[in-house]
Design a protein around this motif. Structure first.
Motif, PDB file in Angstrom:
ATOM      1  N   TYR A 275     -37.025  37.913 -83.413  1.00  8.52           N
ATOM      2  CA  TYR A 275     -37.185  36.432 -83.544  1.00  8.52           C
ATOM      3  C   TYR A 275     -36.038  35.936 -84.422  1.00  8.52           C
ATOM      4  CZ  TYR A 275     -41.199  36.798 -80.828  1.00  8.52           C
ATOM      5  OH  TYR A 275     -42.141  36.919 -79.656  1.00  8.52           O
ATOM      6  N   THR A 276     -35.191  36.824 -84.878  1.00 15.31           N
ATOM      7  CA  THR A 276     -34.080  36.451 -85.664  1.00 15.31           C
ATOM      8  C   THR A 276     -32.811  36.445 -85.117  1.00 15.31           C
ATOM      9  OG1 THR A 276     -35.313  37.315 -87.740  1.00 15.31           O
ATOM     10  CG2 THR A 276     -32.817  36.647 -88.045  1.00 15.31           C
ATOM     11  N   PRO A 277     -31.928  35.470 -84.874  1.00 19.07           N
ATOM     12  CA  PRO A 277     -30.807  35.576 -84.109  1.00 19.07           C
ATOM     13  C   PRO A 277     -29.582  35.950 -84.894  1.00 19.07           C
ATOM     14  CG  PRO A 277     -31.132  33.293 -85.404  1.00 19.07           C
ATOM     15  CD  PRO A 277     -32.426  34.017 -85.356  1.00 19.07           C
ATOM     16  N   ALA A 278     -28.553  36.304 -84.070  1.00 14.68           N
ATOM     17  CA  ALA A 278     -27.614  37.262 -84.860  1.00 14.68           C
ATOM     18  C   ALA A 278     -26.880  36.540 -85.841  1.00 14.68           C
ATOM     19  CB  ALA A 278     -26.465  37.457 -83.615  1.00 14.68           C
ATOM     20  N   SER A 279     -26.460  37.406 -86.959  1.00 16.35           N
ATOM     21  CA  SER A 279     -25.924  36.834 -88.049  1.00 16.35           C
ATOM     22  C   SER A 279     -27.052  36.350 -89.003  1.00 16.35           C
ATOM     23  CB  SER A 279     -24.911  35.553 -87.925  1.00 16.35           C
ATOM     24  OG  SER A 279     -25.682  34.354 -87.608  1.00 16.35           O
ATOM     25  N   GLY A 280     -28.394  36.440 -88.722  1.00 22.42           N
ATOM     26  CA  GLY A 280     -29.492  36.162 -89.463  1.00 22.42           C
ATOM     27  C   GLY A 280     -29.813  37.251 -90.476  1.00 22.42           C
ATOM     28  N   GLU A 281     -30.855  37.228 -91.380  1.00 25.67           N
ATOM     29  CA  GLU A 281     -31.088  38.456 -92.131  1.00 25.67           C
ATOM     30  C   GLU A 281     -32.683  38.301 -92.350  1.00 25.67           C
ATOM     31  OE1 GLU A 281     -29.173  37.612 -95.721  1.00 25.67           O
ATOM     32  OE2 GLU A 281     -30.896  36.153 -96.393  1.00 25.67           O
ATOM     33  N   VAL A 282     -33.095  39.754 -92.699  1.00 28.59           N
ATOM     34  CA  VAL A 282     -34.533  40.062 -93.092  1.00 28.59           C
ATOM     35  C   VAL A 282     -34.607  40.742 -94.131  1.00 28.59           C
ATOM     36  CG1 VAL A 282     -36.387  41.410 -92.235  1.00 28.59           C
ATOM     37  CG2 VAL A 282     -34.848  40.339 -90.524  1.00 28.59           C
ATOM     38  N   THR A 283     -35.626  40.144 -95.109  1.00 30.72           N
ATOM     39  CA  THR A 283     -35.572  40.771 -96.343  1.00 30.72           C
ATOM     40  C   THR A 283     -37.049  41.288 -96.643  1.00 30.72           C
ATOM     41  OG1 THR A 283     -33.866  39.247 -97.135  1.00 30.72           O
ATOM     42  CG2 THR A 283     -35.054  40.332 -98.772  1.00 30.72           C
ATOM     43  N   VAL A 284     -36.945  42.580 -97.220  1.00 30.92           N
ATOM     44  CA  VAL A 284     -38.436  43.097 -97.613  1.00 30.92           C
ATOM     45  C   VAL A 284     -38.498  43.080 -99.249  1.00 30.92           C
ATOM     46  CG1 VAL A 284     -39.787  45.105 -97.323  1.00 30.92           C
ATOM     47  CG2 VAL A 284     -38.317  44.384 -95.306  1.00 30.92           C
ATOM     48  N   THR A 285     -39.601  42.693 -99.819  1.00 28.11           N
ATOM     49  CA  THR A 285     -39.810  42.725-101.249  1.00 28.11           C
ATOM     50  C   THR A 285     -41.144  43.137-101.494  1.00 28.11           C
ATOM     51  OG1 THR A 285     -40.519  40.375-101.167  1.00 28.11           O
ATOM     52  CG2 THR A 285     -37.992  40.656-101.661  1.00 28.11           C
ATOM     53  N   ALA A 286     -41.427  43.678-102.715  1.00 26.31           N
ATOM     54  CA  ALA A 286     -42.804  44.083-103.168  1.00 26.31           C
ATOM     55  C   ALA A 286     -42.967  43.676-104.608  1.00 26.31           C
ATOM     56  CB  ALA A 286     -42.895  45.661-102.706  1.00 26.31           C
ATOM     57  N   ALA A 287     -44.152  43.395-105.038  1.00 25.84           N
ATOM     58  CA  ALA A 287     -44.232  43.143-106.344  1.00 25.84           C
ATOM     59  C   ALA A 287     -45.849  43.544-106.635  1.00 25.84           C
ATOM     60  CB  ALA A 287     -44.354  41.865-106.602  1.00 25.84           C
TER      61      ALA A 287
END
Length: 369
Positions: A275-287
């Motif tokens: 569901y993210t178009p091209a040139s988009g970004e996905v970020t994974v974080t944890a705390a």
């Protein structure tokens, strides 16, 4: 003071008090007339001497007095018993009536009428039982609704690849489609989609029924992220979506089943890519938050409308109804499976989004080791 035990005690006392009151009133009302009636035989006969006659008169008077009292007590006891029985029936009906209504409602529910409810009044154990009964029927009704919807959804999902396969085969039989490698490849692709859907349904059935075991032990979340990223990097590169992940160096280990947690991460990152178009970004974080480790998968994709957020983990639910399985929309049960896995670990999972076109974030928690 509103317990059923207290009410039963009061009902026993009420029966006893009313019985005693009726007994006393009956004796007071009946005793004078009964005593007078029996004392009529006590009058001394003419010519009776003072010695023996007085003795016989005293004995006769005592016997008549006893007879009058026993007659009055007899009537009083009968009246007291009738009053006690009437009061007992009245009070017992007030206690038993709600139970009979629940029994009748249970019979109708067993016959398939899941909309049955019982009226609840008061706060004693019977009222609490009625509230729990209504909660049970609500869950049964919800389960039945979900079952019917599941059957309809599964039928729809199965129909799509089956219709495609049937269309290709009819085209081959009629000679409309050429018996080429491309045609057979299309048929094979639809059969694979059908197989994946069946596998997803089997997995969902096992997960929701708890028919799977977890090998929970301390694991490093960074190791699982590396495994997941290595698996999905080609797909991200092909679509042109950037994938970033950053975990603190001092992040504690989590108690988890490695394979199941990789399955959850793969599902969340796969959905984000979808569901993210091209040139988009996905970020994974944890705390670390308290005794838990909180992991967030955030994307810059299509976003989730506010009305869809409460249903995002429902079976076969899709935010974009136009995206079918064949169009890359998935089966619609991956998030349901992910939710069941996280909850089996004792964690939580939820979704957040500012709205359509604003991206979304999926967060889950796990116990730290």
């Amino acid at each position: 003071m509103n317990s059923i035990q207290f009410k039963l005690l009061l009902s026993y006392l009420a029966v006893l008090v009313i019985g005693v009151i009726v007994l006393l009133l009956a004796v007071q009302l009946i005793a004078p007339s009964a005593y007078s009636r029996h004392m009529m035989g006590e009058m001394p006969m003419p010519g009776m001497g003072p010695g023996r006659g007085q003795g016989q008169g005293a004995n006769l008077g005592l016997a008549n007095f006893r007879a009058g009292m026993f007659e009055a007590l007899g009537y009083a006891i009968v009246a007291a018993l009738l009053a006690a029985v009437a009061v007992s029936i009245f009070l017992s009906r007030r206690i038993v009536s709600p139970l009979e209504k629940m029994a009748s409602a249970a019979q109708r529910i067993a016959a398939g009428h899941y909309d049955e409810r019982v009226a609840v009044s008061g706060s004693d154990e019977i009222a609490q039982l009625g509230e729990q009964f209504n909660q049970m029927t609500e869950k049964l009704e919800s389960t039945e609704t979900m079952r019917r919807r599941l059957i309809g959804d599964v039928s729809h999902e199965l129909r799509t690849p089956l219709t495609a396969i049937k269309g290709y085969m009819e085209g081959l039989i009629d000679g409309v489609l050429p018996a080429s490698a491309e045609t057979f490849e299309q048929v094979h692709r639809e059969a694979e989609r059908l197989g994946r859907l069946v596998d997803d349904l089997q997995e969902l059935s096992r997960v929701e029924a708890g028919a799977f075991s977890l090998d929970v032990h301390p694991v490093h979340l960074s190791d699982l992220m590396q495994t997941t990223v290595k698996r999905l990097s080609p797909a991200y590169e092909k679509k042109g979506v950037r994938l970033h992940w950053s975990l603190p160096a001092d992040l504690p280990q989590v108690l988890a089943d490695e394979d199941r947690l990789v399955q959850v991460l793969t599902n969340l990152l796969g959905n984000a890519l979808m569901y993210t178009p091209a040139s988009g970004e996905v970020t994974v974080t944890a705390a670390q938050v308290g005794n838990d480790v909180q992991v967030t998968v955030k994307d810059t994709g299509l976003g989730i409308p506010a009305a869809s957020l409460p249903h995002i983990f429902d079976r076969f639910y899709r935010v974009d109804k136009s995206r079918s399985r064949s169009a890359g929309g998935g089966s619609g049960i991956g998030l349901t499976i992910a939710k069941a896995i996280i909850e089996a670990h004792g964690g939580r999972i939820w979704a957040e989004s500012a709205g359509e076109g604003q991206g979304s974030a999926f967060t889950f928690t796990l116990k730290s080791a």
